[in-house]
Design a protein around this motif. Structure first.
Motif, PDB file in Angstrom:
ATOM      1  N   ASN A   1       0.824  -1.205   0.000  1.00 33.12           N
ATOM      2  CA  ASN A   1       0.000   0.000   0.000  1.00 33.12           C
ATOM      3  C   ASN A   1       0.864   1.264   0.000  1.00 33.12           C
ATOM      4  O   ASN A   1       0.481   2.292  -0.569  1.00 33.12           O
ATOM      5  N   GLU A   2       2.038   1.195   0.643  1.00 32.00           N
ATOM      6  CA  GLU A   2       2.947   2.341   0.632  1.00 32.00           C
ATOM      7  C   GLU A   2       3.365   2.697  -0.790  1.00 32.00           C
ATOM      8  O   GLU A   2       3.364   3.872  -1.188  1.00 32.00           O
ATOM      9  N   ILE A   3       3.706   1.693  -1.592  1.00 30.30           N
ATOM     10  CA  ILE A   3       4.113   1.957  -2.970  1.00 30.30           C
ATOM     11  C   ILE A   3       2.923   2.445  -3.796  1.00 30.30           C
ATOM     12  O   ILE A   3       3.078   3.293  -4.689  1.00 30.30           O
ATOM     13  N   ALA A   4       1.717   1.949  -3.499  1.00 31.64           N
ATOM     14  CA  ALA A   4       0.526   2.457  -4.182  1.00 31.64           C
ATOM     15  C   ALA A   4       0.352   3.946  -3.888  1.00 31.64           C
ATOM     16  O   ALA A   4       0.033   4.742  -4.787  1.00 31.64           O
ATOM     17  N   TYR A   5       0.581   4.335  -2.636  1.00 27.34           N
ATOM     18  CA  TYR A   5       0.481   5.753  -2.272  1.00 27.34           C
ATOM     19  C   TYR A   5       1.562   6.569  -2.976  1.00 27.34           C
ATOM     20  O   TYR A   5       1.291   7.661  -3.500  1.00 27.34           O
ATOM     21  N   ARG A   6       2.771   6.067  -3.008  1.00 29.54           N
ATOM     22  CA  ARG A   6       3.853   6.794  -3.675  1.00 29.54           C
ATOM     23  C   ARG A   6       3.579   6.947  -5.168  1.00 29.54           C
ATOM     24  O   ARG A   6       3.901   7.979  -5.772  1.00 29.54           O
ATOM     25  N   GLU A   7       3.007   5.927  -5.778  1.00 27.71           N
ATOM     26  CA  GLU A   7       2.670   6.015  -7.198  1.00 27.71           C
ATOM     27  C   GLU A   7       1.577   7.062  -7.448  1.00 27.71           C
ATOM     28  O   GLU A   7       1.651   7.835  -8.399  1.00 27.71           O
ATOM     29  N   ASP A   8       0.575   7.099  -6.581  1.00 30.39           N
ATOM     30  CA  ASP A   8      -0.538   8.030  -6.788  1.00 30.39           C
ATOM     31  C   ASP A   8      -0.148   9.476  -6.509  1.00 30.39           C
ATOM     32  O   ASP A   8      -0.834  10.404  -6.963  1.00 30.39           O
ATOM     33  N   THR A   9       0.906   9.700  -5.739  1.00 32.38           N
ATOM     34  CA  THR A   9       1.322  11.071  -5.402  1.00 32.38           C
ATOM     35  C   THR A   9       2.609  11.464  -6.123  1.00 32.38           C
ATOM     36  O   THR A   9       3.263  12.435  -5.738  1.00 32.38           O
ATOM     37  N   ARG A  10       2.953  10.742  -7.172  1.00 37.76           N
ATOM     38  CA  ARG A  10       4.240  10.974  -7.846  1.00 37.76           C
ATOM     39  C   ARG A  10       4.315  12.334  -8.525  1.00 37.76           C
ATOM     40  O   ARG A  10       5.399  12.821  -8.832  1.00 37.76           O
ATOM     41  N   ARG A  11       3.159  12.956  -8.801  1.00 40.07           N
ATOM     42  CA  ARG A  11       3.162  14.259  -9.468  1.00 40.07           C
ATOM     43  C   ARG A  11       2.886  15.404  -8.492  1.00 40.07           C
ATOM     44  O   ARG A  11       2.574  16.516  -8.917  1.00 40.07           O
ATOM     45  N   LEU A  12       2.966  15.138  -7.204  1.00 34.52           N
ATOM     46  CA  LEU A  12       2.793  16.182  -6.194  1.00 34.52           C
ATOM     47  C   LEU A  12       4.155  16.570  -5.628  1.00 34.52           C
ATOM     48  O   LEU A  12       5.087  15.759  -5.601  1.00 34.52           O
ATOM     49  N   SER A  13       4.254  17.793  -5.154  1.00 35.54           N
ATOM     50  CA  SER A  13       5.514  18.245  -4.561  1.00 35.54           C
ATOM     51  C   SER A  13       5.753  17.546  -3.228  1.00 35.54           C
ATOM     52  O   SER A  13       4.811  17.068  -2.583  1.00 35.54           O
ATOM     53  N   ASN A  14       7.011  17.508  -2.796  1.00 38.03           N
ATOM     54  CA  ASN A  14       7.315  16.824  -1.546  1.00 38.03           C
ATOM     55  C   ASN A  14       6.696  17.529  -0.338  1.00 38.03           C
ATOM     56  O   ASN A  14       6.378  16.893   0.664  1.00 38.03           O
ATOM     57  N   GLY A  15       6.480  18.835  -0.436  1.00 37.01           N
ATOM     58  CA  GLY A  15       5.821  19.548   0.660  1.00 37.01           C
ATOM     59  C   GLY A  15       4.364  19.144   0.813  1.00 37.01           C
ATOM     60  O   GLY A  15       3.866  18.958   1.932  1.00 37.01           O
ATOM     61  N   VAL A  16       3.667  18.982  -0.301  1.00 37.33           N
ATOM     62  CA  VAL A  16       2.260  18.558  -0.275  1.00 37.33           C
ATOM     63  C   VAL A  16       2.151  17.138   0.275  1.00 37.33           C
ATOM     64  O   VAL A  16       1.274  16.833   1.096  1.00 37.33           O
ATOM     65  N   ILE A  17       3.045  16.254  -0.157  1.00 44.89           N
ATOM     66  CA  ILE A  17       3.022  14.870   0.317  1.00 44.89           C
ATOM     67  C   ILE A  17       3.339  14.812   1.810  1.00 44.89           C
ATOM     68  O   ILE A  17       2.701  14.066   2.567  1.00 44.89           O
ATOM     69  N   PHE A  18       4.302  15.617   2.248  1.00 44.24           N
ATOM     70  CA  PHE A  18       4.663  15.670   3.666  1.00 44.24           C
ATOM     71  C   PHE A  18       3.466  16.088   4.519  1.00 44.24           C
ATOM     72  O   PHE A  18       3.158  15.450   5.534  1.00 44.24           O
ATOM     73  N   ASN A  19       2.795  17.152   4.119  1.00 43.65           N
ATOM     74  CA  ASN A  19       1.621  17.611   4.869  1.00 43.65           C
ATOM     75  C   ASN A  19       0.541  16.537   4.907  1.00 43.65           C
ATOM     76  O   ASN A  19      -0.121  16.329   5.941  1.00 43.65           O
ATOM     77  N   ASP A  20       0.364  15.825   3.801  1.00 40.50           N
ATOM     78  CA  ASP A  20      -0.662  14.799   3.736  1.00 40.50           C
ATOM     79  C   ASP A  20      -0.315  13.616   4.633  1.00 40.50           C
ATOM     80  O   ASP A  20      -1.170  13.103   5.363  1.00 40.50           O
ATOM     81  N   VAL A  21       0.948  13.187   4.613  1.00 37.70           N
ATOM     82  CA  VAL A  21       1.364  12.047   5.421  1.00 37.70           C
ATOM     83  C   VAL A  21       1.241  12.361   6.911  1.00 37.70           C
ATOM     84  O   VAL A  21       0.696  11.571   7.695  1.00 37.70           O
TER      85      VAL A  21
END
Length: 346
Positions: free
Chosen positions: A297-317
């Motif tokens: 599931n972690e890799i599924a999440y990384r694949e789905d957020t691959r076009r988002l900036s690292n700041g957006v992903i950080f806030n989401d996580v």
């Protein structure tokens, strides 16, 4: 040729160095913002009242004006009863986000200068938050859907003497720990006029764990997660034969080609497996079946957020971790309180 998104400045709006230089108060306020939003209002985890509670700066806690309960920013979350400073937790989350193909607990332990046990539990709490939020979703994939499976733990170490080795191709000699990772991914339309996007490739990813790739599991997952009438791309495995009754099934024979002359391919699923196996062989090296779903599931999440900036992903996580309840699987893990049952699709 246009520049890849990950090479652009827009993809880099989070700096682990800046997080490492935070004071503990700044870390508390960062988590407060991600959990309760902007402004001074907080929500009491005991009575649920949203208001501007008293803030006790010396203890880094709030006191509810309604029930007088004192609570921290991590109370009632996966990070409750933490021993690490909040700044270190945020720093670990930033390292986790920036590792495109996953990160090992050993590396986190070195970067934070903590025990391996501490880093292992912290990473799995993040994975737990991603799993909890994924299971809350009732996602239905539609349009063009790619579906495929790959096996892990499929082989056992052979005996030293050739005379003592067995034919591992036979079913009776299969590794009992062998598991299939099944993935379903739908794709962006060529042009989405409503959202005015021109994105291509996979849009949503759902991963599952099963003991084998068979028609029973495939039919169950397709009925639950794929809208009837969708176009499904698969390979020639007989496990997908029954999909033809409710979907537009198109197949590619990988013994002859990776992409048919008609444009049929399941490369969206293959790209998921590529990232997963790079995490497996290049980072983690060993996965217990009990937690295999969390890794998938972690890799599924990384694949789905691959076009988002690292700041957006950080806030989401971080916000996912702060909106997930404490997990019994990670209370006293190293004292023997471990998860006993693996998460299987069927």
């Amino acid at each position: 040729m246009p520049q890849h998104f990950l090479l652009s400045a827009e993809a880099r709006n989070l700096s682990p160095i800046a997080i490492a230089r935070m004071s503990e108060y700044e870390a508390v306020m960062t988590m407060k913002k991600l959990r309760w939003g902007e402004g001074k209002d907080v929500i009491c985890p005991r009575c649920g009242k949203k208001h501007e509670a008293y803030y006790i700066k010396s203890r880094k806690q709030w006191q509810c004006k309604e029930c007088n309960y004192r609570f921290s920013v991590t109370a009632g979350t996966l990070f409750a009863h933490h021993k690490l400073p909040l700044r270190d937790i945020l720093f670990a989350c930033s390292l986790y986000v920036n590792a495109a193909k996953g990160i090992s607990a050993l590396q986190i332990a070195r970067d934070l200068n903590v025990q391996y046990k501490t880093a292992f539990v912290l990473l799995h709490k993040i994975k737990e938050a991603l799993k909890v939020h994924k299971q809350r979703e009732t996602m239905q994939l539609s349009g063009v859907v790619h579906m495929d499976a790959t096996y892990v733990h499929s082989s056992q170490k052979p005996k030293n003497k050739k005379s003592e080795r067995v034919d591992r191709r036979l079913k009776q000699h299969e590794n009992p720990l062998k598991r299939a990772i099944l993935v379903i991914r739908d794709s962006f339309a060529k042009q989405d006029d409503e959202q005015n996007t021109k994105q291509i490739g996979a849009r949503n990813t759902i991963a599952f764990i099963a003991k084998s790739e068979n028609s029973k599991v495939v039919n169950q997952l397709a009925n639950k997660h794929i809208t009837k009438g969708s176009t499904i791309h698969t390979d020639e495995s007989p496990a997908y034969d029954n999909l033809i009754y409710f979907h537009d099934l198109k197949r590619v024979n990988h013994q002859k080609e990776y992409r048919s002359d008609a444009g049929v391919t399941n490369n969206l699923a293959e790209s998921y497996f590529s990232r997963f196996k790079r995490m497996y062989y290049g980072q983690v090296h060993k996965m217990n079946n009990t937690y295999l779903y969390e890794y998938a599931n972690e890799i599924a999440y990384r694949e789905d957020t691959r076009r988002l900036s690292n700041g957006v992903i950080f806030n989401d996580v971080v916000s996912k971790c702060l909106t997930s309840l404490p997990s019994d699987d990670w209370r006293g893990y190293w004292q023997g309180n471990k998860k006993r049952v693996e998460t299987l699709a069927a």
